[in-house]
Design a protein around this motif. Structure first.
Motif, mmCIF file in Angstrom:
data_model
loop_
_atom_site.group_PDB
_atom_site.id
_atom_site.type_symbol
_atom_site.label_atom_id
_atom_site.label_comp_id
_atom_site.label_asym_id
_atom_site.label_seq_id
_atom_site.Cartn_x
_atom_site.Cartn_y
_atom_site.Cartn_z
ATOM 1 N N GLU A 1 -7.192 9.422 1.373
ATOM 2 C CA GLU A 1 -6.418 9.941 0.243
ATOM 3 C C GLU A 1 -5.022 10.372 0.699
ATOM 4 O O GLU A 1 -4.014 10.004 0.093
ATOM 5 N N ALA A 2 -4.971 11.120 1.783
ATOM 6 C CA ALA A 2 -3.680 11.559 2.318
ATOM 7 C C ALA A 2 -2.858 10.362 2.778
ATOM 8 O O ALA A 2 -1.658 10.281 2.506
ATOM 9 N N PHE A 3 -3.511 9.422 3.440
ATOM 10 C CA PHE A 3 -2.828 8.236 3.946
ATOM 11 C C PHE A 3 -2.176 7.461 2.796
ATOM 12 O O PHE A 3 -1.008 7.086 2.868
ATOM 13 N N ALA A 4 -2.930 7.233 1.728
ATOM 14 C CA ALA A 4 -2.407 6.468 0.585
ATOM 15 C C ALA A 4 -1.215 7.177 -0.055
ATOM 16 O O ALA A 4 -0.223 6.530 -0.418
ATOM 17 N N GLU A 5 -1.296 8.484 -0.178
ATOM 18 C CA GLU A 5 -0.194 9.235 -0.791
ATOM 19 C C GLU A 5 1.078 9.172 0.054
ATOM 20 O O GLU A 5 2.174 8.993 -0.466
ATOM 21 N N VAL A 6 0.931 9.322 1.362
ATOM 22 C CA VAL A 6 2.101 9.308 2.237
ATOM 23 C C VAL A 6 2.659 7.893 2.364
ATOM 24 O O VAL A 6 3.873 7.693 2.426
ATOM 25 N N MET A 7 1.786 6.916 2.358
ATOM 26 C CA MET A 7 2.208 5.516 2.495
ATOM 27 C C MET A 7 3.122 5.089 1.344
ATOM 28 O O MET A 7 3.989 4.230 1.525
ATOM 29 N N LYS A 8 2.983 5.717 0.192
ATOM 30 C CA LYS A 8 3.837 5.406 -0.962
ATOM 31 C C LYS A 8 5.321 5.662 -0.664
ATOM 32 O O LYS A 8 6.190 5.135 -1.347
ATOM 33 N N THR A 9 5.595 6.461 0.349
ATOM 34 C CA THR A 9 6.962 6.828 0.692
ATOM 35 C C THR A 9 7.671 5.777 1.539
ATOM 36 O O THR A 9 8.898 5.762 1.609
ATOM 37 N N VAL A 10 6.916 4.900 2.181
ATOM 38 C CA VAL A 10 7.503 3.934 3.118
ATOM 39 C C VAL A 10 8.614 3.089 2.479
ATOM 40 O O VAL A 10 9.701 2.973 3.063
ATOM 41 N N PRO A 11 8.433 2.509 1.301
ATOM 42 C CA PRO A 11 9.538 1.734 0.704
ATOM 43 C C PRO A 11 10.791 2.573 0.459
ATOM 44 O O PRO A 11 11.911 2.084 0.631
ATOM 45 N N GLN A 12 10.622 3.838 0.105
ATOM 46 C CA GLN A 12 11.774 4.715 -0.111
ATOM 47 C C GLN A 12 12.502 4.987 1.199
ATOM 48 O O GLN A 12 13.732 5.027 1.245
ATOM 49 N N ILE A 13 11.743 5.168 2.274
ATOM 50 C CA ILE A 13 12.351 5.388 3.588
ATOM 51 C C ILE A 13 13.107 4.134 4.027
ATOM 52 O O ILE A 13 14.222 4.211 4.546
ATOM 53 N N GLN A 14 12.511 2.967 3.781
ATOM 54 C CA GLN A 14 13.169 1.714 4.137
ATOM 55 C C GLN A 14 14.446 1.523 3.325
ATOM 56 O O GLN A 14 15.460 1.048 3.852
ATOM 57 N N LYS A 15 14.407 1.898 2.071
ATOM 58 C CA LYS A 15 15.602 1.789 1.230
ATOM 59 C C LYS A 15 16.686 2.744 1.726
ATOM 60 O O LYS A 15 17.867 2.374 1.793
ATOM 61 N N PHE A 16 16.301 3.946 2.090
ATOM 62 C CA PHE A 16 17.250 4.907 2.653
ATOM 63 C C PHE A 16 17.890 4.336 3.914
ATOM 64 O O PHE A 16 19.108 4.389 4.087
ATOM 65 N N HIS A 17 17.057 3.781 4.778
ATOM 66 C CA HIS A 17 17.551 3.185 6.025
ATOM 67 C C HIS A 17 18.573 2.084 5.735
ATOM 68 O O HIS A 17 19.645 2.055 6.330
#
Length: 129
Positions: A86-102
């Motif tokens: 559950e925690a993994f799935a919630e945090v994983m949702k952030t990866v595209p946003q981090i990539q976009k920021f990068h």
């Protein structure tokens, strides 16, 4: 003890869990947090780790998230999240946003290719594994 003022909240918590009320009265807090606040902290940890390591690839994010969850296991339990998935799935949702920021705000590059793909109508960089 008649000289001690006890709040109604503390009394109601003592009915559910006497230890919790003692901790709260002595420490001022139980250390427990809302689920959304804990997930937000984990997401922040991931963002920070990706920038420190200069790696926003999906593969590395998975490794970082697993480590963050291990490091924050007690906090996760405190807010009622008992399944790592559950925690993994919630945090994983952030990866595209981090990539976009990068892609938008940093000048360093990663070893992985960044491929743009549509996500909710917005162009979001996506790591290709």
């Amino acid at each position: 003890h008649p000289d001690v003022l006890i709040s109604p909240t503390l009394v109601s918590e003592a009915v559910k869990c006497p230890r919790l009320s003692v901790l709260q009265s002595r420490l001022g807090s139980t250390g427990l947090s809302a689920k959304s606040a804990v997930i937000g902290t984990l997401r922040h940890d991931l963002f920070e780790r990706c920038l420190q390591e200069r790696d926003v690839s999906r593969r590395s994010a998975v490794l970082f998230i697993r480590q963050i969850i291990r490091d924050r296991a007690e906090t996760l339990l405190g807010c009622g999240i008992t399944k790592q998935s559950e925690a993994f799935a919630e945090v994983m949702k952030t990866v595209p946003q981090i990539q976009k920021f990068h892609a938008t705000y940093t000048s360093w590059s990663t070893n992985d290719k960044i491929d743009s793909s549509e996500s909710d109508g917005n162009r979001v960089p996506k790591a290709v594994l």
